[in-house]
Design a protein around this motif. Structure first.
Motif, mmCIF file in Angstrom:
data_model
loop_
_atom_site.group_PDB
_atom_site.id
_atom_site.type_symbol
_atom_site.label_atom_id
_atom_site.label_comp_id
_atom_site.label_asym_id
_atom_site.label_seq_id
_atom_site.Cartn_x
_atom_site.Cartn_y
_atom_site.Cartn_z
ATOM 1 N N ARG A 152 0.843 -1.181 0.000
ATOM 2 C CA ARG A 152 0.000 0.000 0.000
ATOM 3 C C ARG A 152 0.889 1.246 0.000
ATOM 4 O O ARG A 152 2.032 1.204 0.445
ATOM 5 C CB ARG A 152 -0.923 0.003 1.210
ATOM 6 N N GLU A 153 0.341 2.329 -0.496
ATOM 7 C CA GLU A 153 1.087 3.589 -0.474
ATOM 8 C C GLU A 153 1.159 4.076 0.967
ATOM 9 O O GLU A 153 0.169 4.049 1.695
ATOM 10 C CB GLU A 153 0.406 4.626 -1.363
ATOM 11 N N GLY A 154 2.345 4.482 1.388
ATOM 12 C CA GLY A 154 2.546 4.912 2.764
ATOM 13 C C GLY A 154 2.709 6.416 2.869
ATOM 14 O O GLY A 154 2.911 7.111 1.883
ATOM 15 N N THR A 155 2.621 6.895 4.090
ATOM 16 C CA THR A 155 2.878 8.311 4.340
ATOM 17 C C THR A 155 4.383 8.495 4.511
ATOM 18 O O THR A 155 5.100 7.549 4.808
ATOM 19 C CB THR A 155 2.153 8.785 5.617
ATOM 20 N N ARG A 156 4.848 9.689 4.319
ATOM 21 C CA ARG A 156 6.282 9.960 4.396
ATOM 22 C C ARG A 156 6.589 10.727 5.679
ATOM 23 O O ARG A 156 6.408 11.937 5.725
ATOM 24 C CB ARG A 156 6.719 10.728 3.161
ATOM 25 N N PRO A 157 7.044 10.003 6.720
ATOM 26 C CA PRO A 157 7.348 10.709 7.969
ATOM 27 C C PRO A 157 8.512 11.680 7.770
ATOM 28 O O PRO A 157 9.534 11.320 7.193
ATOM 29 C CB PRO A 157 7.711 9.587 8.941
ATOM 30 N N PRO A 158 8.359 12.920 8.215
ATOM 31 C CA PRO A 158 9.376 13.940 7.956
ATOM 32 C C PRO A 158 10.740 13.631 8.565
ATOM 33 O O PRO A 158 11.750 14.147 8.111
ATOM 34 C CB PRO A 158 8.784 15.213 8.554
ATOM 35 N N GLU A 159 10.807 12.756 9.572
ATOM 36 C CA GLU A 159 12.091 12.458 10.208
ATOM 37 C C GLU A 159 12.841 11.313 9.528
ATOM 38 O O GLU A 159 13.947 10.976 9.924
ATOM 39 C CB GLU A 159 11.887 12.160 11.700
ATOM 40 N N SER A 160 12.258 10.717 8.495
ATOM 41 C CA SER A 160 12.925 9.589 7.837
ATOM 42 C C SER A 160 14.109 10.071 7.000
ATOM 43 O O SER A 160 14.154 11.216 6.557
ATOM 44 C CB SER A 160 11.946 8.838 6.935
ATOM 45 N N LEU A 161 15.046 9.176 6.774
ATOM 46 C CA LEU A 161 16.199 9.497 5.936
ATOM 47 C C LEU A 161 15.769 9.885 4.526
ATOM 48 O O LEU A 161 16.443 10.674 3.862
ATOM 49 C CB LEU A 161 17.158 8.305 5.864
ATOM 50 N N LEU A 162 14.647 9.355 4.072
ATOM 51 C CA LEU A 162 14.152 9.685 2.734
ATOM 52 C C LEU A 162 13.922 11.180 2.588
ATOM 53 O O LEU A 162 14.123 11.746 1.523
ATOM 54 C CB LEU A 162 12.856 8.919 2.450
ATOM 55 N N LEU A 163 13.538 11.829 3.679
ATOM 56 C CA LEU A 163 13.210 13.253 3.618
ATOM 57 C C LEU A 163 14.221 14.163 4.298
ATOM 58 O O LEU A 163 14.230 15.366 4.040
ATOM 59 C CB LEU A 163 11.819 13.492 4.216
ATOM 60 N N THR A 164 15.070 13.640 5.166
ATOM 61 C CA THR A 164 15.991 14.518 5.896
ATOM 62 C C THR A 164 17.316 14.751 5.177
ATOM 63 O O THR A 164 18.001 15.714 5.480
ATOM 64 C CB THR A 164 16.287 13.978 7.314
ATOM 65 N N ALA A 165 17.693 13.879 4.246
ATOM 66 C CA ALA A 165 18.940 14.096 3.504
ATOM 67 C C ALA A 165 18.804 15.373 2.670
ATOM 68 O O ALA A 165 17.728 15.661 2.149
ATOM 69 C CB ALA A 165 19.254 12.900 2.616
ATOM 70 N N PRO A 166 19.877 16.152 2.543
ATOM 71 C CA PRO A 166 19.772 17.434 1.846
ATOM 72 C C PRO A 166 19.458 17.275 0.363
ATOM 73 O O PRO A 166 19.744 16.261 -0.253
ATOM 74 C CB PRO A 166 21.158 18.070 2.036
ATOM 75 N N GLY A 167 18.856 18.310 -0.186
ATOM 76 C CA GLY A 167 18.544 18.360 -1.604
ATOM 77 C C GLY A 167 17.053 18.497 -1.829
ATOM 78 O O GLY A 167 16.238 18.025 -1.046
ATOM 79 N N GLU A 168 16.702 19.168 -2.903
ATOM 80 C CA GLU A 168 15.291 19.354 -3.240
ATOM 81 C C GLU A 168 14.795 18.169 -4.054
ATOM 82 O O GLU A 168 15.430 17.739 -5.010
ATOM 83 C CB GLU A 168 15.118 20.642 -4.055
ATOM 84 N N ARG A 169 13.657 17.648 -3.651
ATOM 85 C CA ARG A 169 13.097 16.486 -4.317
ATOM 86 C C ARG A 169 12.029 16.904 -5.321
ATOM 87 O O ARG A 169 11.148 17.695 -5.002
ATOM 88 C CB ARG A 169 12.485 15.535 -3.280
ATOM 89 N N ALA A 170 12.099 16.349 -6.531
ATOM 90 C CA ALA A 170 11.080 16.605 -7.541
ATOM 91 C C ALA A 170 9.938 15.601 -7.403
ATOM 92 O O ALA A 170 8.817 15.869 -7.818
ATOM 93 C CB ALA A 170 11.691 16.512 -8.941
ATOM 94 N N TYR A 171 10.228 14.452 -6.803
ATOM 95 C CA TYR A 171 9.229 13.391 -6.629
ATOM 96 C C TYR A 171 9.658 12.524 -5.452
ATOM 97 O O TYR A 171 10.849 12.244 -5.295
ATOM 98 C CB TYR A 171 9.145 12.524 -7.893
ATOM 99 N N VAL A 172 8.702 12.108 -4.639
ATOM 100 C CA VAL A 172 8.973 11.187 -3.530
ATOM 101 C C VAL A 172 7.793 10.238 -3.410
ATOM 102 O O VAL A 172 6.635 10.658 -3.518
ATOM 103 C CB VAL A 172 9.142 11.937 -2.185
ATOM 104 N N ASP A 173 8.083 8.960 -3.207
ATOM 105 C CA ASP A 173 7.019 8.023 -2.883
ATOM 106 C C ASP A 173 7.475 7.094 -1.780
ATOM 107 O O ASP A 173 8.664 7.032 -1.447
ATOM 108 C CB ASP A 173 6.544 7.237 -4.113
ATOM 109 N N ARG A 174 6.503 6.398 -1.201
ATOM 110 C CA ARG A 174 6.788 5.411 -0.163
ATOM 111 C C ARG A 174 5.736 4.323 -0.280
ATOM 112 O O ARG A 174 4.545 4.594 -0.417
ATOM 113 C CB ARG A 174 6.715 6.034 1.224
ATOM 114 N N TRP A 175 6.207 3.080 -0.198
ATOM 115 C CA TRP A 175 5.338 1.913 -0.252
ATOM 116 C C TRP A 175 5.607 1.069 0.980
ATOM 117 O O TRP A 175 6.756 0.924 1.404
ATOM 118 C CB TRP A 175 5.602 1.126 -1.531
ATOM 119 N N ASP A 176 4.540 0.522 1.572
ATOM 120 C CA ASP A 176 4.639 -0.292 2.779
ATOM 121 C C ASP A 176 4.005 -1.654 2.553
ATOM 122 O O ASP A 176 3.058 -1.786 1.768
ATOM 123 C CB ASP A 176 3.899 0.372 3.944
#
Length: 177
Positions: free
Chosen positions: A8-32
């Protein structure tokens, strides 16, 4: 739920490495995907990069000199290597790892979230924004956006394949085989 639930599509917790590493993201997804067995991060990493669904990608990467072996995937899983195929580890925590491709354009995130009854396996992708008004930057951003509708079902298939393999790896480890 059997041994493996549905992806299922998951939510993206702001503290995860997926979101905390520097750089601007053009697209982000998460699957659980929930699994009955207690799967650790090492099992997920090994299962993901050695799964049947990932084989085609590994063959394509090998064609450009960026392929990886099952043994190299295991080394990354065990924390004995920082690289696998086209990816380099950006950061690793007890329950998550963030990898970046050799071009610095995409990031691959894997995580496990254990609970008393099951473990949630997560896979996320971040496509990094490329700035500039030159034609190459605009063309590359457009190409990535065009691939998103194909990426989504592929990402789901990757996580499902990895979840099944992770459960088998865990069962083998528990049985001593």
């Amino acid at each position: 739920m059997g041994l493996v639930g549905r992806v299922r599509e998951g939510t993206r917790p702001p503290e995860s490495l997926l979101l905390t590493a520097p750089g601007e993201r053009a697209y982000v997804d998460r699957w659980d995907c929930d699994v009955a067995a207690g799967i650790g991060l090492a099992h997920l990493i090994e299962a993901f990069f050695t799964s049947k669904a990932f084989r085609a990608e590994r063959l394509a990467l090998a064609a450009i000199g960026r392929g990886g072996t099952d043994g190299e995937a295991l080394l990354l899983a065990m924390g004995a290597a920082q690289n696998f195929a086209a990816w380099t580890q950006v950061e690793r925590r007890e329950n998550e790892i963030l990898l970046e491709d050799f071009a610095g354009r995409t990031r691959c995130w894997l995580a496990v979230t254990p609970s008393a009854d099951f473990t949630t396996l997560s896979f996320g992708t971040a496509i990094m924004a490329r700035h500039g008004m030159h034609a190459a930057a605009r063309s590359e951003n457009l190409a990535f956006r065009a691939l998103v509708p194909f990426h989504r079902p592929y990402a789901r298939a990757l996580l499902m394949s990895a979840a099944h393999k992770a459960v088998r790896l865990r069962q083998r480890a528990v049985s001593g085989g």
